[in-house]
Design a protein around this motif. Structure first.
Motif, PDB file in Angstrom:
ATOM      1  N   ALA A 111      -0.725   2.533   5.738  1.00 49.66           N
ATOM      2  CA  ALA A 111      -1.934   1.767   6.012  1.00 49.66           C
ATOM      3  C   ALA A 111      -2.216   1.808   7.516  1.00 49.66           C
ATOM      4  N   GLU A 112      -3.368   1.294   7.908  1.00 53.10           N
ATOM      5  CA  GLU A 112      -3.738   1.344   9.330  1.00 53.10           C
ATOM      6  C   GLU A 112      -2.756   0.572  10.203  1.00 53.10           C
ATOM      7  N   THR A 153       1.375   8.951   0.706  1.00 50.17           N
ATOM      8  CA  THR A 153      -0.030   9.270   0.931  1.00 50.17           C
ATOM      9  C   THR A 153      -0.633   8.241   1.876  1.00 50.17           C
ATOM     10  N   ASP A 154      -1.966   8.102   1.870  1.00 52.04           N
ATOM     11  CA  ASP A 154      -2.605   7.125   2.748  1.00 52.04           C
ATOM     12  C   ASP A 154      -3.466   6.166   1.925  1.00 52.04           C
ATOM     13  N   PHE A 155      -3.924   5.120   2.573  1.00 54.41           N
ATOM     14  CA  PHE A 155      -4.711   4.095   1.893  1.00 54.41           C
ATOM     15  C   PHE A 155      -5.971   4.681   1.280  1.00 54.41           C
ATOM     16  N   ALA A 156      -6.663   5.529   2.013  1.00 53.22           N
ATOM     17  CA  ALA A 156      -7.935   6.071   1.528  1.00 53.22           C
ATOM     18  C   ALA A 156      -7.770   6.836   0.227  1.00 53.22           C
ATOM     19  N   LEU A 182      -2.534  -2.156  -4.611  1.00 49.23           N
ATOM     20  CA  LEU A 182      -1.961  -1.729  -3.339  1.00 49.23           C
ATOM     21  C   LEU A 182      -1.380  -2.933  -2.617  1.00 49.23           C
ATOM     22  N   ILE A 183      -0.150  -2.774  -2.132  1.00 51.78           N
ATOM     23  CA  ILE A 183       0.547  -3.823  -1.401  1.00 51.78           C
ATOM     24  C   ILE A 183       0.545  -3.455   0.078  1.00 51.78           C
ATOM     25  N   GLY A 184       0.049  -4.354   0.918  1.00 51.37           N
ATOM     26  CA  GLY A 184      -0.127  -4.040   2.330  1.00 51.37           C
ATOM     27  C   GLY A 184       1.141  -4.078   3.157  1.00 51.37           C
ATOM     28  N   PRO A 185       1.044  -3.665   4.410  1.00 50.45           N
ATOM     29  CA  PRO A 185       2.198  -3.628   5.313  1.00 50.45           C
ATOM     30  C   PRO A 185       2.470  -4.996   5.935  1.00 50.45           C
ATOM     31  N   SER A 190      -6.172  -4.025   7.560  1.00 48.21           N
ATOM     32  CA  SER A 190      -7.188  -3.910   8.603  1.00 48.21           C
ATOM     33  C   SER A 190      -8.536  -4.353   8.042  1.00 48.21           C
ATOM     34  N   GLU A 191      -9.488  -4.599   8.913  1.00 49.08           N
ATOM     35  CA  GLU A 191     -10.826  -4.983   8.460  1.00 49.08           C
ATOM     36  C   GLU A 191     -11.454  -3.871   7.625  1.00 49.08           C
TER      37      GLU A 191
END
Length: 231
Positions: A111-112, A153-156, A182-185, A190-191
């Motif tokens: 994630a970002e 992979t990435d969030f997108a 999806l579980i965040g960091p 991020s916004e």
């Protein structure tokens, strides 16, 4: 889904018609669990089929199929948990527990605000480790399907999965209409990520990433199995 045959040992093999044990599985069955010739156990192909087998000659690891092959339909909908990479051995814990709960696909992502990032050969090494953890957890929990452990992979990319949504304290109740969560960091969303996907709320507390992943999996599998009902 779990196979029949009681609560005895359970392993995975490549071919249920001519099952052959891996060296590490033979060691586990004969040294750790002390199976002897004539003792039975269940074997699965990891794709929904299983059968009862009997241990043959121990040094050679011979296996004799003694039961019919049984096929278990996959639970619907398939569930995917994406979790932002975290430090230490916590990714292994997440994969182990999500496998035990019956999640179909587990995908680490960046994630970002991610602090941890796996690059090149490190990513390959870690992914192989997670697949071994998943296999061991599936044996312990007597699953007949091995979860897919995706490449990092990435969030997108994960945001494009059908029904994808974020876990966030500001969201709505979980639903099987959103089978990809999806579980965040540790650093939070991020916004940009907040605007890109909606959110579900899995708890009224701010949870650690690994706790959030396990809680989400427990809620979704319980909904899918009819253990709890969506209000």
């Amino acid at each position: 889904m779990k196979p029949g045959g009681g609560d005895g040992p359970h392993v995975f093999v490549d071919d249920l018609e001519c099952p052959e044990l891996r060296d590490e599985d033979l060691h586990h069955l004969t040294r750790s669990l002390r199976l002897r010739p004539g003792d039975t156990f269940t074997a699965s192909d990891g794709a929904g089929s299983w059968r009862i087998c009997r241990m043959g000659s121990v040094p050679e690891g011979e296996v004799e199929p003694v039961g019919e092959v049984v096929f278990v339909e996959a639970a619907q909908p398939p569930l995917t948990i994406g979790f932002a990479l975290i430090k230490g051995g916590r990714p292994e814990l997440v994969v182990q527990k999500l496998t035990e709960l019956g999640v179909d696909a587990i995908v680490p992502f960046t994630a970002e605000h991610s602090v941890v990032r796996w690059e090149a050969d490190r990513a390959t090494r870690h992914t192989e480790r997670l697949r071994r953890v998943a296999r061991e957890a599936a044996m312990q929990s007597r699953q007949v399907r091995l979860p897919e452990i995706g490449e990092p992979t990435d969030f997108a990319t994960l945001a494009t999965y059908p029904g994808a949504i974020r876990a966030d304290i500001t969201g709505n109740a979980p639903s099987l209409d959103h089978p990809t969560v999806l579980i965040g960091p540790e650093g939070g969303w991020s916004e940009t990520e907040r605007h890109q996907l909606g959110a579900i709320r899995i708890n009224s507390s701010v949870l650690r990433s690994e706790t959030a992943a396990i809680t989400t999996a427990a809620l979704l599998t319980a909904l899918r199995d009819g253990v709890i009902k969506h209000c």
